[in-house]
Design a protein around this motif. Structure first.
Motif, PDB file in Angstrom:
ATOM      1  N   LEU A  17       0.090 -10.809   2.730  1.00 12.91           N
ATOM      2  CA  LEU A  17       0.806  -9.583   2.368  1.00 12.91           C
ATOM      3  C   LEU A  17       1.380  -8.914   3.606  1.00 12.91           C
ATOM      4  CD1 LEU A  17       1.645  -7.251   0.490  1.00 12.91           C
ATOM      5  CD2 LEU A  17      -0.686  -6.343   0.710  1.00 12.91           C
ATOM      6  N   HIS A  18       0.593  -8.842   4.669  1.00  8.33           N
ATOM      7  CA  HIS A  18       1.053  -8.197   5.900  1.00  8.33           C
ATOM      8  C   HIS A  18       2.250  -8.936   6.493  1.00  8.33           C
ATOM      9  CE1 HIS A  18       0.995  -6.029   9.674  1.00  8.33           C
ATOM     10  NE2 HIS A  18       0.909  -7.180  10.324  1.00  8.33           N
ATOM     11  N   ALA A  19       2.163 -10.262   6.565  1.00  9.73           N
ATOM     12  CA  ALA A  19       3.263 -11.037   7.138  1.00  9.73           C
ATOM     13  C   ALA A  19       4.527 -10.916   6.291  1.00  9.73           C
ATOM     14  CB  ALA A  19       2.850 -12.504   7.267  1.00  9.73           C
ATOM     15  N   HIS A  20       4.363 -10.979   4.972  1.00  7.58           N
ATOM     16  CA  HIS A  20       5.518 -10.864   4.072  1.00  7.58           C
ATOM     17  C   HIS A  20       6.158  -9.486   4.193  1.00  7.58           C
ATOM     18  CE1 HIS A  20       7.218 -11.077  -0.279  1.00  7.58           C
ATOM     19  NE2 HIS A  20       8.066 -11.585   0.578  1.00  7.58           N
ATOM     20  N   ARG A  21       5.326  -8.456   4.254  1.00  9.53           N
ATOM     21  CA  ARG A  21       5.843  -7.094   4.381  1.00  9.53           C
ATOM     22  C   ARG A  21       6.611  -6.934   5.693  1.00  9.53           C
ATOM     23  NH1 ARG A  21       1.168  -3.698   3.802  1.00  9.53           N
ATOM     24  NH2 ARG A  21       1.638  -3.407   1.583  1.00  9.53           N
ATOM     25  N   GLN A  22       6.039  -7.431   6.788  1.00 13.18           N
ATOM     26  CA  GLN A  22       6.696  -7.270   8.081  1.00 13.18           C
ATOM     27  C   GLN A  22       8.002  -8.054   8.154  1.00 13.18           C
ATOM     28  OE1 GLN A  22       5.864  -5.070  10.403  1.00 13.18           O
ATOM     29  NE2 GLN A  22       4.243  -4.417   9.010  1.00 13.18           N
ATOM     30  N   PHE A  23       8.067  -9.191   7.473  1.00 14.34           N
ATOM     31  CA  PHE A  23       9.307  -9.972   7.415  1.00 14.34           C
ATOM     32  C   PHE A  23      10.436  -9.141   6.818  1.00 14.34           C
ATOM     33  CE2 PHE A  23      12.215 -12.697   5.005  1.00 14.34           C
ATOM     34  CZ  PHE A  23      12.587 -13.648   5.950  1.00 14.34           C
ATOM     35  N   HIS A  24      10.163  -8.542   5.656  1.00 13.18           N
ATOM     36  CA  HIS A  24      11.199  -7.765   4.982  1.00 13.18           C
ATOM     37  C   HIS A  24      11.455  -6.426   5.675  1.00 13.18           C
ATOM     38  CE1 HIS A  24      12.295 -10.168   1.470  1.00 13.18           C
ATOM     39  NE2 HIS A  24      11.055 -10.614   1.496  1.00 13.18           N
ATOM     40  N   PHE A  25      10.412  -5.797   6.192  1.00 14.38           N
ATOM     41  CA  PHE A  25      10.614  -4.511   6.852  1.00 14.38           C
ATOM     42  C   PHE A  25      11.423  -4.665   8.139  1.00 14.38           C
ATOM     43  CE2 PHE A  25       7.227  -1.471   4.973  1.00 14.38           C
ATOM     44  CZ  PHE A  25       7.589  -1.854   3.693  1.00 14.38           C
ATOM     45  N   ALA A  26      11.325  -5.833   8.799  1.00 15.70           N
ATOM     46  CA  ALA A  26      12.180  -6.092   9.953  1.00 15.70           C
ATOM     47  C   ALA A  26      13.642  -6.086   9.535  1.00 15.70           C
ATOM     48  CB  ALA A  26      11.813  -7.432  10.592  1.00 15.70           C
ATOM     49  N   LEU A  27      13.915  -6.698   8.383  1.00 16.97           N
ATOM     50  CA  LEU A  27      15.284  -6.688   7.849  1.00 16.97           C
ATOM     51  C   LEU A  27      15.732  -5.262   7.551  1.00 16.97           C
ATOM     52  CD1 LEU A  27      17.801  -8.082   6.670  1.00 16.97           C
ATOM     53  CD2 LEU A  27      16.552  -8.312   4.516  1.00 16.97           C
ATOM     54  N   PHE A  28      14.839  -4.468   6.959  1.00 13.84           N
ATOM     55  CA  PHE A  28      15.195  -3.093   6.623  1.00 13.84           C
ATOM     56  C   PHE A  28      15.535  -2.289   7.875  1.00 13.84           C
ATOM     57  CE2 PHE A  28      12.066  -3.417   2.803  1.00 13.84           C
ATOM     58  CZ  PHE A  28      12.924  -4.305   2.189  1.00 13.84           C
ATOM     59  N   ARG A  29      14.844  -2.568   8.974  1.00  9.21           N
ATOM     60  CA  ARG A  29      15.117  -1.829  10.204  1.00  9.21           C
ATOM     61  C   ARG A  29      16.521  -2.104  10.729  1.00  9.21           C
ATOM     62  NH1 ARG A  29       9.540  -2.520  10.803  1.00  9.21           N
ATOM     63  NH2 ARG A  29       9.679  -4.568  11.790  1.00  9.21           N
ATOM     64  N   ALA A  30      17.086  -3.234  10.327  1.00 11.25           N
ATOM     65  CA  ALA A  30      18.463  -3.527  10.734  1.00 11.25           C
ATOM     66  C   ALA A  30      19.431  -2.533  10.122  1.00 11.25           C
ATOM     67  CB  ALA A  30      18.845  -4.946  10.316  1.00 11.25           C
ATOM     68  N   GLY A  31      19.030  -1.894   9.030  1.00 12.48           N
ATOM     69  CA  GLY A  31      19.885  -0.895   8.405  1.00 12.48           C
ATOM     70  C   GLY A  31      19.957   0.399   9.180  1.00 12.48           C
ATOM     71  N   GLY A  32      19.078   0.535  10.182  1.00  7.99           N
ATOM     72  CA  GLY A  32      19.053   1.750  10.990  1.00  7.99           C
ATOM     73  C   GLY A  32      18.025   2.735  10.473  1.00  7.99           C
ATOM     74  N   ASP A  33      17.564   3.595  11.360  1.00 10.60           N
ATOM     75  CA  ASP A  33      16.615   4.629  10.967  1.00 10.60           C
ATOM     76  C   ASP A  33      17.258   5.581   9.969  1.00 10.60           C
ATOM     77  OD1 ASP A  33      14.712   3.616  12.677  1.00 10.60           O
ATOM     78  OD2 ASP A  33      15.288   4.921  14.342  1.00 10.60           O
TER      79      ASP A  33
END
Length: 235
Positions: A142-158
């Motif tokens: 769960l942690h690895a999967h979450r961090q994978f997608h959240f890294a993508l979300f960070r590309a959208g900017g803060d």
């Protein structure tokens, strides 16, 4: 959690968040992994003692999980884990399908390649866990999967896009984790994750968005199948 690059690799050193962040993650993981099943009462005071925190950050964490549609506060019952809902599921994925491609396109077009490097790191972590036969419904996966997608979300900017994507992902992941015993879906999801990283590395925004949409649609279909097998009317 944040990660840092050392020697071209992403480390796993945790940057402490607030107590509320910690408590919210503990509760969220228990709900997503089914430790606290739908309808279960969240015994707030017992949890405060167990986690060694005061009741104030626990109440703040509960409000955060309410915003993610993971818990409800009900009259005379208190805080309970929200029941699985076809409407919640469909609505969450429909919104994700509308807004997550924005972050995906930005990731593909970004000059800073740290986002795709981080996604590649967490993709490798998921593969390694799978090779070690770590259950897919586990805190590690769960942690690895979450961090994978959240890294993508960070590309959208803060800001508002990232915050809402994270909330929506947390809402959907409870359904995704429930449907993961489907071995065919597990293999397909792994391929989709790999394709997503490749398209971003190739700086292909249209291809990235297309792979992401296929991933979201396949995930939604798998979740609906899971609910249907539980006797829920998904039409």
């Amino acid at each position: 959690m944040s990660v840092s690059i050392t020697g071209g690799q992403f480390g796993t050193t945790r940057t402490p968040g607030t107590i509320t962040d910690y408590v919210a993650e503990q509760l969220r993981n228990r709900i997503v992994l089914g430790v606290l099943p739908p309808g279960a009462k969240v015994r707030v005071y017992d949890l405060a003692d167990e986690l060694g925190v005061s009741r104030v950050p626990l109440r703040e964490a509960v409000r955060e999980l309410e915003a993610e549609s993971l818990v409800d506060n009900l009259p005379r019952r208190g805080t309970v884990v929200r029941e699985l809902s076809v409407r919640d599921l469909r609505d969450s994925f429909e919104i994700l399908q509308a807004v997550e491609p924005i972050a995906a396109r930005r990731a593909a077009l970004a000059e800073d390649r740290s986002v795709v490097d981080e996604m590649g790191y967490w993709l490798a972590q998921m593969r390694d866990l799978s090779d070690k036969h770590v259950p897919h419904v586990s805190e590690e996966m769960l942690h690895a999967h979450r961090q994978f997608h959240f890294a993508l979300f960070r590309a959208g900017g803060d800001g508002v896009l990232q915050r809402h994507l994270c909330m929506l992902w947390n809402t959907c992941e409870r359904y995704v984790m429930s449907s993961l015993p489907d071995s065919n879906r597990l293999a397909a999801a792994a391929r989709e994750h790999t394709q997503l990283v490749r398209k971003i590395r190739a700086r292909d925004p249209d291809g990235t968005a297309e792979v992401l949409n296929q991933h979201l649609l396949a995930s939604l279909t798998s979740c609906l199948r899971y609910l249907e097998n539980r006797g829920v009317d998904v039409n």
